[in-house]
Design a protein around this motif. Structure first.
Motif, short mmCIF file in Angstrom:
data_model
loop_
_atom_site.label_atom_id
_atom_site.label_comp_id
_atom_site.label_asym_id
_atom_site.label_seq_id
_atom_site.Cartn_x
_atom_site.Cartn_y
_atom_site.Cartn_z
N SER A 111 5.83 -50.27 -49.97
CA SER A 111 4.63 -50.25 -51.10
C SER A 111 3.56 -49.10 -51.07
CB SER A 111 3.91 -51.71 -51.07
OG SER A 111 3.03 -51.71 -52.20
N PRO A 112 3.22 -49.11 -49.85
CA PRO A 112 1.97 -47.80 -49.90
C PRO A 112 2.35 -46.51 -50.25
CG PRO A 112 1.81 -49.09 -47.89
CD PRO A 112 3.09 -49.68 -48.58
N ARG A 113 3.82 -46.15 -49.71
CA ARG A 113 4.30 -45.08 -49.98
C ARG A 113 4.68 -44.91 -51.56
NH1 ARG A 113 5.28 -39.86 -50.66
NH2 ARG A 113 7.55 -39.19 -50.50
N LEU A 115 3.49 -46.45 -54.02
CA LEU A 115 2.10 -46.57 -54.91
C LEU A 115 1.48 -45.32 -54.76
CD1 LEU A 115 0.70 -50.04 -54.18
CD2 LEU A 115 1.60 -49.22 -56.48
N ARG A 116 1.46 -44.53 -53.72
CA ARG A 116 0.79 -43.24 -53.61
C ARG A 116 1.45 -42.33 -54.35
NH1 ARG A 116 -2.75 -41.22 -50.38
NH2 ARG A 116 -2.88 -43.20 -48.93
N LEU A 117 2.68 -42.31 -54.36
CA LEU A 117 3.71 -41.49 -55.06
C LEU A 117 3.57 -41.43 -56.69
CD1 LEU A 117 6.48 -39.33 -54.94
CD2 LEU A 117 7.58 -41.63 -55.81
N PHE A 118 3.21 -42.74 -57.27
CA PHE A 118 2.80 -42.71 -58.67
C PHE A 118 1.62 -42.42 -58.95
CE2 PHE A 118 6.56 -45.62 -58.85
CZ PHE A 118 7.22 -45.27 -59.44
N SER A 119 0.59 -42.83 -58.03
CA SER A 119 -1.03 -42.42 -58.15
C SER A 119 -1.11 -41.04 -58.13
CB SER A 119 -1.73 -43.37 -57.13
OG SER A 119 -1.64 -44.34 -57.00
N ASP A 120 -0.56 -40.29 -57.13
CA ASP A 120 -0.46 -38.86 -57.37
C ASP A 120 0.02 -38.15 -58.57
OD1 ASP A 120 -1.46 -38.97 -54.72
OD2 ASP A 120 0.28 -38.61 -53.54
N GLU A 141 -5.30 -58.48 -46.81
CA GLU A 141 -3.96 -58.29 -46.89
C GLU A 141 -3.28 -57.02 -47.47
OE1 GLU A 141 -2.18 -61.76 -48.74
OE2 GLU A 141 -3.29 -63.13 -47.32
N ARG A 142 -3.85 -56.57 -48.25
CA ARG A 142 -3.16 -55.43 -49.16
C ARG A 142 -4.28 -54.08 -49.07
NH1 ARG A 142 2.04 -55.31 -50.00
NH2 ARG A 142 2.65 -57.70 -50.58
N ILE A 143 -5.04 -53.96 -47.96
CA ILE A 143 -5.99 -52.94 -48.05
C ILE A 143 -5.26 -51.57 -47.98
CG2 ILE A 143 -5.82 -53.02 -45.47
CD1 ILE A 143 -8.83 -52.17 -47.68
N ALA A 144 -4.09 -51.55 -47.41
CA ALA A 144 -3.42 -50.27 -47.28
C ALA A 144 -2.89 -49.85 -48.70
CB ALA A 144 -2.08 -50.47 -46.45
N ASP A 145 -2.37 -50.59 -49.50
CA ASP A 145 -2.02 -50.54 -50.88
C ASP A 145 -3.12 -50.08 -51.73
OD1 ASP A 145 0.97 -51.57 -50.74
OD2 ASP A 145 -0.31 -53.01 -49.52
N ILE A 146 -4.39 -50.83 -51.34
CA ILE A 146 -5.37 -50.63 -52.46
C ILE A 146 -6.20 -49.34 -52.14
CG2 ILE A 146 -7.88 -51.52 -52.94
CD1 ILE A 146 -6.94 -54.25 -52.23
N LYS A 147 -5.92 -48.68 -50.78
CA LYS A 147 -6.47 -47.55 -50.75
C LYS A 147 -5.56 -46.08 -51.41
CE LYS A 147 -8.42 -48.26 -46.06
NZ LYS A 147 -8.60 -47.93 -44.65
#
Length: 406
Positions: A111-113, A115-120, A141-147
């Motif tokens: 998930s973090p990877r 989401l960062r792909l779409f956010s960038d 629980e989702r601090i890595a995704d929220i960042k």
């Protein structure tokens, strides 16, 4: 029937769709063709077909377009994509929806990877506003995704139990959010003067972060009037809520607000601090809801080991930890909010007259008696808020390493 096959009844006859074998290439021998093609039958996936019923009740099927098949393949392997920068927004929207349908964003390792792909690539369209009010388990629980959401314009963290040293502070003052974040709500988090000092340290010392912040809510925190000086580093701050803090309302507070921040007291409640307008908006809106639903369905945490229980009991911390875990989040009642005194401050428009709105130009000495200020100070204070002085201190290599830790 074979579980791996797809059967279709057409005109009263049963056909097996997956019985497709690649034909050998003409002009090559059987030995050479076996090395140039796949010898196993082509296994078709059920999601590559659309099944419908006709008027006669017979099952009909049609294959999906090559674009839809490719979209499903990329969505299932989105963590291996290098970048989506340059792809049209319509493609990104459909790809995000396909990844969400495949529950890609529920996998902690992917998930973090993703989401960062779409956010960038798409920034604010992925998520422009995030409301986590009183949802502290979701934040933990989702601090890595929220960042990964670095294009937020509005972030509500009211009642998330941040305390004075939370890892989200580093993300709030990061360079990625510096040019985007406009409204920040961190009330009801037990934030003290030391916590506000730590939060604004990178901004005050390194002059980076929170460049565009205009609206700040620090209400219902144990903050004193001394903490207001830490907000001088916010150049565009024009709305501030300090209701429910240790700050005492009076002419002294009005004077401090005007001289430090250039803000004046608002007789009426400001609409910017009304929670009714706060909501999560963007492509990832349903993803955040899935996180919360999935977290509620997770089994309870395992009990602590006997050694840890003994240690907590020995140090007298077990009762404190249990009270924190079992405590309900801070929720403000509307009736109680209406009765309490609101301390909303705003910056008056440029060029507007401040007669009757500026605080009384009096200062207080150590004995508590009023003392009339000098004529020069009165003229300077009524003209405009004082300019913020730039830092003249010089940092060495050790200081730079220390500041980079924030």
């Amino acid at each position: 029937m074979d579980a791996s096959g797809v059967y279709v009844r057409e005109r009263g006859k049963l056909h097996r769709v997956s019985d497709i074998v690649l034909k050998p290439v003409v002009g090559f021998s059987s030995s050479s063709s076996s090395t140039c093609r796949r010898t196993n039958p082509l296994v078709l996936r059920k999601e590559h077909f659309v099944f419908t019923y006709n008027a006669e009740g017979s099952l009909r099927y049609s294959s999906k377009s090559l674009f839809d098949i490719a979209l499903l393949f990329v969505a299932g392997n989105v963590q291996h994509v290098d970048s989506l920068v340059g792809f049209p927004e319509q493609i990104g929207d459909r790809l995000f929806a396909a990844a969400e349908e495949n529950r890609v964003f529920l996998k902690p390792d992917v998930s973090p990877r993703a989401l960062r792909l779409f956010s960038d690539a798409y920034g604010e369209m992925v998520l422009g506003s995030l409301c986590l009010r009183n949802r502290f388990p979701l934040l933990s629980e989702r601090i890595a995704d929220i960042k990964t959401f670095h294009s937020l314009k509005r972030l509500d963290l009211f009642g998330c139990r941040l305390g004075d040293n939370h890892e989200i502070f580093q993300h709030l003052t990061s360079a990625s959010l510096a040019s985007c974040l406009i409204q920040l709500f961190i009330g009801g988090n037990g934030l003290s003067d030391a916590g506000l000092q730590r939060l604004t340290a990178p901004v005050r010392m390194m002059r980076k972060g929170l460049d565009c912040l205009q609206c700040l809510d620090v209400s219902h925190n144990p903050l004193s009037e001394r903490a207001l000086r830490y907000l001088k580093c916010l150049p565009k701050l024009d709305k501030l809520d300090v209701s429910g803090t240790s700050v005492k309302f009076g002419s002294r507070l009005k004077l401090s607000m005007w001289e430090l921040l250039g803000l004046t007291y608002s007789e009426n409640a400001l609409d910017a601090f009304d929670h009714s307008e706060c909501k999560t908006q963007g492509w990832a809106e349903q993803v955040v809801n899935q996180w919360e639903t999935n977290g509620a369905q997770m089994p309870k945490q395992k009990k602590l080991d006997e050694s840890r229980i003994s240690a907590l009991r020995f140090f007298g911390r077990q009762k404190f930890v249990q009270e924190v875990l079992n405590a309900a989040p801070l929720c403000r009642n509307r009736d109680a909010t209406a009765e309490e005194q609101r301390l909303h401050f705003y910056k008056p428009p440029a060029g507007s007259t401040t007669d009757g709105t500026t605080p009384d130009r009096t200062c207080w000495n150590a004995s508590g008696k009023r003392k009339q200020p000098s004529e020069k100070r009165s003229d300077r204070s009524t003209a405009s808020p004082p300019m913020k002085r730039a830092s003249l201190s010089v940092f060495n290599a050790d200081d730079m390493d220390l500041l980079d830790q924030y």
